[in-house]
Design an enzyme around this catalytic site. Structure first.
Site, PDB file in Angstrom:
ATOM      1  N   SER A 260       0.836  -1.206   0.000  1.00  0.00           N
ATOM      2  CA  SER A 260       0.000   0.000   0.000  1.00  0.00           C
ATOM      3  C   SER A 260       0.868   1.251   0.000  1.00  0.00           C
ATOM      4  O   SER A 260       1.947   1.263   0.615  1.00  0.00           O
ATOM      5  CB  SER A 260      -0.887   0.022   1.249  1.00  0.00           C
ATOM      6  OG  SER A 260      -1.533   1.274   1.366  1.00  0.00           O
TER       7      SER A 260
ATOM      8  N   TYR B 241      -2.885  -0.921  10.115  1.00  0.00           N
ATOM      9  CA  TYR B 241      -2.952  -1.464   8.749  1.00  0.00           C
ATOM     10  C   TYR B 241      -1.649  -1.183   8.004  1.00  0.00           C
ATOM     11  O   TYR B 241      -1.078  -2.081   7.362  1.00  0.00           O
ATOM     12  CB  TYR B 241      -4.136  -0.826   8.021  1.00  0.00           C
ATOM     13  CG  TYR B 241      -4.167  -1.064   6.531  1.00  0.00           C
ATOM     14  CD1 TYR B 241      -4.627  -2.275   6.018  1.00  0.00           C
ATOM     15  CD2 TYR B 241      -3.748  -0.085   5.632  1.00  0.00           C
ATOM     16  CE1 TYR B 241      -4.659  -2.493   4.645  1.00  0.00           C
ATOM     17  CE2 TYR B 241      -3.777  -0.292   4.263  1.00  0.00           C
ATOM     18  CZ  TYR B 241      -4.235  -1.500   3.778  1.00  0.00           C
ATOM     19  OH  TYR B 241      -4.252  -1.718   2.418  1.00  0.00           O
TER      20      TYR B 241
HETATM   21  P1  NDP Z   1     -11.641  -5.734  -1.659  1.00  0.00           P
HETATM   22  O1  NDP Z   1     -11.977  -5.226  -0.292  1.00  0.00           O
HETATM   23  O2  NDP Z   1     -12.424  -5.263  -2.818  1.00  0.00           O
HETATM   24  O3  NDP Z   1     -11.674  -7.325  -1.653  1.00  0.00           O
HETATM   25  C1  NDP Z   1     -11.002  -8.018  -0.655  1.00  0.00           C
HETATM   26  C2  NDP Z   1     -10.743  -9.431  -1.138  1.00  0.00           C
HETATM   27  O4  NDP Z   1     -10.000 -10.146  -0.137  1.00  0.00           O
HETATM   28  C3  NDP Z   1     -12.023 -10.209  -1.369  1.00  0.00           C
HETATM   29  O5  NDP Z   1     -11.795 -11.115  -2.421  1.00  0.00           O
HETATM   30  C4  NDP Z   1     -12.216 -10.966  -0.052  1.00  0.00           C
HETATM   31  O6  NDP Z   1     -12.954 -12.177  -0.212  1.00  0.00           O
HETATM   32  C5  NDP Z   1     -10.755 -11.258   0.315  1.00  0.00           C
HETATM   33  N1  NDP Z   1     -10.553 -11.377   1.751  1.00  0.00           N
HETATM   34  C6  NDP Z   1     -10.725 -10.417   2.697  1.00  0.00           C
HETATM   35  N2  NDP Z   1     -10.454 -10.911   3.908  1.00  0.00           N
HETATM   36  C7  NDP Z   1     -10.108 -12.202   3.737  1.00  0.00           C
HETATM   37  C8  NDP Z   1      -9.748 -13.259   4.625  1.00  0.00           C
HETATM   38  N3  NDP Z   1      -9.676 -13.097   5.951  1.00  0.00           N
HETATM   39  N4  NDP Z   1      -9.475 -14.470   4.092  1.00  0.00           N
HETATM   40  C9  NDP Z   1      -9.538 -14.661   2.758  1.00  0.00           C
HETATM   41  N5  NDP Z   1      -9.896 -13.721   1.870  1.00  0.00           N
HETATM   42  C10 NDP Z   1     -10.172 -12.500   2.360  1.00  0.00           C
HETATM   43  O7  NDP Z   1     -10.084  -5.492  -1.901  1.00  0.00           O
HETATM   44  P2  NDP Z   1      -9.313  -4.241  -2.570  1.00  0.00           P
HETATM   45  O8  NDP Z   1      -9.298  -4.438  -4.030  1.00  0.00           O
HETATM   46  O9  NDP Z   1      -9.802  -2.962  -1.992  1.00  0.00           O
HETATM   47  O10 NDP Z   1      -7.834  -4.460  -1.981  1.00  0.00           O
HETATM   48  C11 NDP Z   1      -6.998  -5.490  -2.444  1.00  0.00           C
HETATM   49  C12 NDP Z   1      -5.641  -5.353  -1.766  1.00  0.00           C
HETATM   50  O11 NDP Z   1      -5.103  -4.060  -2.028  1.00  0.00           O
HETATM   51  C13 NDP Z   1      -5.687  -5.496  -0.248  1.00  0.00           C
HETATM   52  O12 NDP Z   1      -4.531  -6.157   0.195  1.00  0.00           O
HETATM   53  C14 NDP Z   1      -5.688  -4.051   0.234  1.00  0.00           C
HETATM   54  O13 NDP Z   1      -5.157  -3.926   1.523  1.00  0.00           O
HETATM   55  C15 NDP Z   1      -4.783  -3.408  -0.803  1.00  0.00           C
HETATM   56  N6  NDP Z   1      -4.978  -1.971  -0.988  1.00  0.00           N
HETATM   57  C16 NDP Z   1      -6.221  -1.468  -1.274  1.00  0.00           C
HETATM   58  C17 NDP Z   1      -6.368  -0.117  -1.516  1.00  0.00           C
HETATM   59  C18 NDP Z   1      -7.693   0.467  -1.918  1.00  0.00           C
HETATM   60  O14 NDP Z   1      -7.811   1.708  -1.946  1.00  0.00           O
HETATM   61  N7  NDP Z   1      -8.688  -0.330  -2.287  1.00  0.00           N
HETATM   62  C19 NDP Z   1      -5.227   0.813  -1.406  1.00  0.00           C
HETATM   63  C20 NDP Z   1      -3.968   0.168  -1.131  1.00  0.00           C
HETATM   64  C21 NDP Z   1      -3.853  -1.174  -0.919  1.00  0.00           C
HETATM   65  P3  NDP Z   1     -14.599 -12.203  -0.135  1.00  0.00           P
HETATM   66  O15 NDP Z   1     -15.096 -11.503  -1.378  1.00  0.00           O
HETATM   67  O16 NDP Z   1     -14.950 -13.640  -0.135  1.00  0.00           O
HETATM   68  O17 NDP Z   1     -14.969 -11.465   1.103  1.00  0.00           O
END
Ligand code: NDP
Length: 253
Positions: free
Chosen positions: A147, A160
């Site tokens: 991130s 985080y």
């Molecule tokens: P989303 O919140 O849109 O989706 C999260 C995904 O991770 C889903 O597929 C969810 O599965 C899965 N997931 C969440 N928790 C678990 C768990 N405990 N075990 C297994 N699977 C899990 O993700 P984003 O696209 O927003 O983010 C993707 C990555 O990018 C993350 O690592 C986030 O920290 C990072 N990030 C995001 C930013 C943003 O602005 N969006 C900015 C910077 C970094 P399910 O659908 O089944 O719940």
């Protein structure tokens, strides 16, 4: 033929958001993709259906990360899906994308919340890499989604950001460890990127968030997926241990 034809990939958390976009993109490039999720089976099934509609190959794998037995469960499903479709269990590309945001002020962060963030965001990727290396042929690719918050202050996300700082370390040290196998390990750091969080439906908030990027817009999942796909390709064979800023210029200040 796509540039990833014959390759296999696992994208954690690819039922939604950037993970979904990365899965779709890797499949479009020819890879057989394992679409991992934990609770949203409907969403994961839709990703597979969308990939197949476009002529790609994918299957779903369910496992909750951050709990005991998580990696074992994921690899049971992964190996069974790979064996069924390829006759083997080789995994060429691992994208550690699944993650949970904090969204709690430092004074409200409980030890339980802190542990959950670290379990899902930092511990799970480490042990997924450790396990994946048993299946990964020489020349494999490991891409960890970190991130921009590891370089940009936001007091509401200290815990985080700490987890993502830990994720950054994976590229540095595993890259050195795996050079002899020609396996590359890199970090991709998104900035604010659209997902299904309701805030992206509020125009005034989106406008504020857009100002953080030098391009004056929020990131789209595909902006990050394209970077992932490049790092997964042979064209990126000389890049390892790197931190790729995919924040749309947010870190320029
Ligand atoms: P989303 O919140 O849109 O989706 C999260 C995904 O991770 C889903 O597929 C969810 O599965 C899965 N997931 C969440 N928790 C678990 C768990 N405990 N075990 C297994 N699977 C899990 O993700 P984003 O696209 O927003 O983010 C993707 C990555 O990018 C993350 O690592 C986030 O920290 C990072 N990030 C995001 C930013 C943003 O602005 N969006 C900015 C910077 C970094 P399910 O659908 O089944 O719940």
């Amino acid at each position: 033929m796509g540039r990833l034809t014959g390759k296999t990939a696992l994208v954690t958390g690819s039922s939604r958001g950037m993970g979904r976009a990365a899965a779709v993109r890797l499949a479009a490039d020819g890879a057989l993709v394992a679409v991992h999720y934990t609770s949203r089976k409907d969403a994961a099934d839709e990703v597979v259906a969308s990939i197949e509609k476009d002529g790609g190959r994918a299957f779903t794998v369910r496992a909750e990360l951050g709990v005991p037995g998580d990696v074992h469960e994921l690899f049971l499903g992964l190996e069974s899906g790979l064996r069924e479709r390829t006759g083997g269990t080789d995994l060429d590309i691992l994208v550690n994308n699944a993650g949970v945001m904090g969204g709690v002020k430092p004074e409200d962060t409980t030890p339980e919340k802190f542990d959950e963030l670290f379990a899902v965001n930092a511990k799970a990727p480490f042990f997924l890499i450790q396990r994946a290396l048993k299946n990964m042929p020489d020349g494999g690719r490991i891409i960890n989604i970190t991130s921009g918050l590891t370089r940009f202050a936001n007091p509401d996300e200290i815990a985080y950001a700490m987890t993502k700082g830990a994720v950054d370390q994976l590229a540095l040290h595993f890259a050195k460890h795996l050079g002899s196998r020609n396996i590359t390990v890199n970090s991709v750091a998104p900035g604010i990127t659209r997902n299904d969080n309701p805030v992206f439906g509020i125009p005034e908030v989106v406008e504020q968030m857009a100002k953080m990027s030098t391009f004056n817009r929020v990131g789209e999942p595909e902006d990050v997926a394209d970077v992932v796909a490049f790092l997964a390709s042979d064209e990126a064979r000389w890049i390892t241990g790197s931190f790729v800023d995919a924040t749309g210029g947010t870190l320029l200040g």
